[in-house]
Design a protein around this motif. Structure first.
Motif, short mmCIF file in Angstrom:
data_model
loop_
_atom_site.label_atom_id
_atom_site.label_comp_id
_atom_site.label_asym_id
_atom_site.label_seq_id
_atom_site.Cartn_x
_atom_site.Cartn_y
_atom_site.Cartn_z
N ALA A 95 0.83 -1.20 0.00
CA ALA A 95 0.00 0.00 0.00
C ALA A 95 0.87 1.26 0.00
N ILE A 96 1.96 1.24 0.75
CA ILE A 96 2.88 2.39 0.79
C ILE A 96 3.55 2.57 -0.57
N LYS A 97 3.97 1.45 -1.18
CA LYS A 97 4.58 1.50 -2.51
C LYS A 97 3.59 2.08 -3.52
N ASP A 98 2.34 1.64 -3.45
CA ASP A 98 1.31 2.16 -4.35
C ASP A 98 1.10 3.66 -4.14
N PHE A 99 1.16 4.10 -2.87
CA PHE A 99 1.02 5.53 -2.60
C PHE A 99 2.16 6.32 -3.24
N TYR A 100 3.40 5.86 -3.08
CA TYR A 100 4.54 6.57 -3.66
C TYR A 100 4.44 6.61 -5.19
N SER A 101 3.96 5.55 -5.79
CA SER A 101 3.75 5.54 -7.23
C SER A 101 2.70 6.59 -7.61
N HIS A 102 1.62 6.66 -6.83
CA HIS A 102 0.57 7.66 -7.04
C HIS A 102 1.14 9.07 -6.90
#
Length: 169
Positions: A95-102
């Motif tokens: 979820a954190i990785k997805d946030f950084y991608s976002h």
């Protein structure tokens, strides 16, 4: 556990494959190369799609284990099983990785919009509006990924399930 066109995936299989990959420090691309599978296949498996027997055999060979260990078919709880805590942490890191991608996408797209705005109509700052709207969504994603406000988190889910079951889990 998700439903896909291939049926319900075994959530433990997904988590074990991801755990094995992360333990070795491999990217999805590296695992694809080593296993002879496509990157897209690895991504699908890690997102919950049921792997074919051939894919499981390839992954088992790369991880130097058996297909049964990947599928969690054995009754004994070997050292390779995923604990609830490990599963939760893996999901949180994703979820954190997805946030950084976002966040990166937000910065790049809005930088482009502001550049276009400055070249086409510098008198009116219209790029502010999409940045504001998207920024609200990004803020929500941040709060969810870093569990700032856990309004609908695991505790809430457990309470709702127990309420509907009429008993404790």
């Amino acid at each position: 556990m998700r439903k896909t066109s291939g049926g319900a995936a075994n959530g433990k299989t997904v988590m074990i494959i991801r755990k094995f990959r992360l333990q070795r420090g491999w990217s999805q691309e590296q695992l694809a190369t080593l296993s002879g599978l496509s990157v897209r296949t690895i991504q699908r498996i890690e997102r919950g799609q049921r792997p074919s027997l051939e894919s499981l055999k390839s992954l088992a060979a790369v991880f130097e284990t058996t297909v049964a260990d990947l599928k969690e078919e054995s009754d004994d709880m070997s050292h390779e099983t995923i604990t609830h805590q490990e599963q939760r942490i893996i999901e949180q890191v994703r979820a954190i990785k997805d946030f950084y991608s976002h966040l990166i996408t937000y910065v790049l797209v809005n930088s482009g919009l502001f550049a276009i705005n400055m070249f086409t109509s510098p008198d009116y700052l219209w790029a502010f509006w999409p940045a504001l709207g998207w920024g609200i969504g990004l803020l929500s994603h941040w709060a969810s990924a870093f569990e700032v406000f856990d309004l609908f988190g695991a505790k809430w889910e457990k309470r709702q399930i127990e309420k509907r079951l009429g008993r404790k889990l």
